[in-house]
Design a protein around this motif. Structure first.
Motif, PDB file in Angstrom:
ATOM      1  N   UNK A 118       0.850  -1.194  -0.220  1.00 22.69           N
ATOM      2  CA  UNK A 118       0.134   0.187   0.062  1.00 22.69           C
ATOM      3  C   UNK A 118       0.883   1.272   0.047  1.00 22.69           C
ATOM      4  N   UNK A 119       0.832   2.018  -0.828  1.00 26.39           N
ATOM      5  CA  UNK A 119       1.524   3.358  -1.042  1.00 26.39           C
ATOM      6  C   UNK A 119       1.076   4.084   0.039  1.00 26.39           C
ATOM      7  N   UNK A 120       2.024   5.470   0.458  1.00 24.31           N
ATOM      8  CA  UNK A 120       1.737   6.339   1.395  1.00 24.31           C
ATOM      9  C   UNK A 120       0.652   7.056   1.097  1.00 24.31           C
ATOM     10  N   UNK A 121       0.352   7.577  -0.007  1.00 29.10           N
ATOM     11  CA  UNK A 121      -0.752   8.325  -0.361  1.00 29.10           C
ATOM     12  C   UNK A 121      -2.173   7.570  -0.016  1.00 29.10           C
ATOM     13  N   UNK A 168      -2.385   4.859   2.003  1.00 26.42           N
ATOM     14  CA  UNK A 168      -2.251   4.839   3.485  1.00 26.42           C
ATOM     15  C   UNK A 168      -2.985   5.862   4.180  1.00 26.42           C
ATOM     16  N   UNK A 169      -2.453   7.012   3.841  1.00 28.91           N
ATOM     17  CA  UNK A 169      -2.853   8.387   4.499  1.00 28.91           C
ATOM     18  C   UNK A 169      -4.295   8.651   4.387  1.00 28.91           C
ATOM     19  N   UNK A 170      -4.898   8.398   2.922  1.00 29.02           N
ATOM     20  CA  UNK A 170      -6.009   8.584   2.456  1.00 29.02           C
ATOM     21  C   UNK A 170      -6.964   7.687   3.557  1.00 29.02           C
ATOM     22  N   UNK A 171      -6.772   6.282   3.581  1.00 26.24           N
ATOM     23  CA  UNK A 171      -7.615   5.370   4.586  1.00 26.24           C
ATOM     24  C   UNK A 171      -7.619   5.693   5.923  1.00 26.24           C
ATOM     25  N   UNK A 172      -6.224   6.160   6.405  1.00 21.70           N
ATOM     26  CA  UNK A 172      -6.306   6.713   7.920  1.00 21.70           C
ATOM     27  C   UNK A 172      -7.168   8.118   8.036  1.00 21.70           C
ATOM     28  N   UNK A 173      -7.214   9.104   7.073  1.00 20.27           N
ATOM     29  CA  UNK A 173      -8.060  10.092   7.076  1.00 20.27           C
ATOM     30  C   UNK A 173      -9.547   9.717   6.949  1.00 20.27           C
ATOM     31  N   UNK A 205     -27.786  14.285  14.413  1.00 15.67           N
ATOM     32  CA  UNK A 205     -27.717  12.947  13.299  1.00 15.67           C
ATOM     33  C   UNK A 205     -27.894  13.350  12.036  1.00 15.67           C
ATOM     34  N   UNK A 206     -28.322  14.252  11.549  1.00 19.59           N
ATOM     35  CA  UNK A 206     -28.228  14.687  10.141  1.00 19.59           C
ATOM     36  C   UNK A 206     -26.862  15.023   9.870  1.00 19.59           C
ATOM     37  N   UNK A 207     -26.106  15.892  10.517  1.00 16.16           N
ATOM     38  CA  UNK A 207     -24.760  16.137  10.198  1.00 16.16           C
ATOM     39  C   UNK A 207     -23.915  15.027  10.273  1.00 16.16           C
ATOM     40  N   UNK A 208     -24.414  14.112  11.418  1.00 14.47           N
ATOM     41  CA  UNK A 208     -23.380  12.662  11.400  1.00 14.47           C
ATOM     42  C   UNK A 208     -23.459  11.985  10.328  1.00 14.47           C
ATOM     43  N   UNK A 209     -24.732  11.611   9.792  1.00 10.87           N
ATOM     44  CA  UNK A 209     -25.077  10.713   8.595  1.00 10.87           C
ATOM     45  C   UNK A 209     -24.385  11.341   7.367  1.00 10.87           C
ATOM     46  N   UNK A 210     -24.563  13.154   7.185  1.00  8.74           N
ATOM     47  CA  UNK A 210     -23.714  13.573   5.998  1.00  8.74           C
ATOM     48  C   UNK A 210     -22.176  13.149   6.181  1.00  8.74           C
ATOM     49  N   UNK A 211     -21.520  13.254   7.346  1.00  5.00           N
ATOM     50  CA  UNK A 211     -20.422  13.078   7.288  1.00  5.00           C
ATOM     51  C   UNK A 211     -19.953  11.697   6.868  1.00  5.00           C
ATOM     52  N   UNK A 212     -20.702  10.591   7.341  1.00  2.00           N
ATOM     53  CA  UNK A 212     -20.402   9.053   7.082  1.00  2.00           C
ATOM     54  C   UNK A 212     -20.587   8.968   5.582  1.00  2.00           C
ATOM     55  N   UNK A 213     -21.673   9.653   5.078  1.00  2.00           N
ATOM     56  CA  UNK A 213     -21.992   9.369   3.741  1.00  2.00           C
ATOM     57  C   UNK A 213     -20.828  10.024   2.778  1.00  2.00           C
ATOM     58  N   UNK A 214     -20.346  11.301   3.178  1.00  2.00           N
ATOM     59  CA  UNK A 214     -19.043  11.701   2.501  1.00  2.00           C
ATOM     60  C   UNK A 214     -18.052  10.868   2.587  1.00  2.00           C
ATOM     61  N   UNK A 215     -17.973   9.577   3.208  1.00  2.00           N
ATOM     62  CA  UNK A 215     -16.853   8.945   3.246  1.00  2.00           C
ATOM     63  C   UNK A 215     -17.385   7.316   2.736  1.00  2.00           C
ATOM     64  N   UNK A 216     -18.519   7.185   2.167  1.00  2.00           N
ATOM     65  CA  UNK A 216     -19.122   6.162   1.658  1.00  2.00           C
ATOM     66  C   UNK A 216     -19.314   4.967   2.646  1.00  2.00           C
TER      67      UNK A 216
END
Length: 287
Positions: free
Chosen positions: A1-4, A6-11, A122-133
């Motif tokens: 796994x490349x560093x970019x 890995x960093x994307x997954x951690x983020x 919870x609307x904000x929380x679901x939007x955050x989760x949705x943004x990360x698939x």
């Protein structure tokens, strides 16, 4: 796994963790004190807590794991690691809150205010989760099962599952709480949709004008937005001309409309709401 990568997954997982934390905050600090069962696995756990001598966090985790297993059996491995992670993380955070605040009472002392705060957070929380698939699992799995075996649209299936949980409040709470549960489920869905889709809405603007060159120049060089020109043929006056189409955000739309009003008050303008834009790069299949 490349560093970019890995960093994307951690983020991604850091942001998902924050979203799950917000969802748990909404449940523990607003839904549980209000006793309003707003359609979710956490709400079902709250109702079952009246009949089973187990903490809400444990019941929530058990429900989520059971639904995950049923989902894998009936639907298949469609649930990614992010959804599994979130499904386990939310009840884990609830368990931590139960240990830290064993006798927590409502912050607002008003069930209606608790419901409003819950659907907002919870609307904000679901939007955050949705943004990360990712998703919160739970009733999302029930909705997918209903969709697969009954052909009910996914959105309607989710609403049916949510209302069913809200109505289950009738087994242990009064009529007012049941009504608030159903209303909270309905408006909660609207709020979640707003945060997921509404904040990303752009506008597709179509303009027909004899001063189109000036308008196109403004779009390209002042708004720094793209534009597409199409030939059109007016049936009423049997004339031919050009039409420009551009997609702009809220601020760009305001500036564009102001410029069009000044440049050509009689310009023919149509506007459409656009909630999602995708660009599919061309794949070169030449060998």
């Amino acid at each position: 796994m490349t560093k970019p990568t890995l960093w994307r997954n951690v983020k991604d997982f850091a942001i998902i963790t924050f979203g799950a934390l917000l969802a748990a905050v909404a449940v523990f600090f607003f839904m549980l004190p209000s006793k309003v069962a707003i359609g979710s696995a956490s709400a079902l756990a709250m109702v079952l807590n009246n009949f089973l001598p187990l903490p809400v966090s444990v019941l929530n985790l058990a429900i989520n794991i059971l639904l995950l297993v049923i989902g894998f059996l009936l639907i298949g491995p469609e649930f990614g690691i992010k959804t599994v992670y979130t499904t386990i993380l939310v009840p884990t955070f609830l368990g931590v809150f139960e240990l830290i605040f064993p006798s927590f009472q409502s912050l607002t002392a008003d069930p209606l205010l608790d419901v409003l705060c819950y659907v907002l957070v919870v609307g904000i929380a679901m939007a955050i989760l949705f943004s990360r698939n990712a998703s919160s699992g739970g009733l999302d799995i029930v909705a997918k099962i209903l969709n697969k075996y009954t052909r009910i649209e996914l959105g309607k299936a989710g609403a049916i599952a949510g209302v069913a949980v809200a109505l289950s409040a009738a087994f242990c709470y009064d009529t007012k709480t049941v009504v608030l549960s159903v209303l909270g489920t309905y408006f909660g869905g609207i709020i979640v949709d707003h945060f997921i889709f509404g904040l990303n809405i752009k506008r597709k603007v179509c303009v027909i004008s004899p001063k189109l060159d000036v308008i196109v120049d403004y779009i390209l060089h002042e708004l720094h937005s793209g534009a597409t020109l199409y030939d059109n043929h007016g049936a009423f006056q049997n004339t031919t001309g050009k039409e420009v189409i551009t997609i702009v955000d809220k601020n760009e739309y305001r500036k564009l409309m102001e410029f069009i009003r000044k440049t050509d008050p009689k310009a023919f303008v149509t506007v459409y709401a656009v909630s999602e834009i995708r660009y599919q790069p061309k794949v070169n299949n030449d060998r």
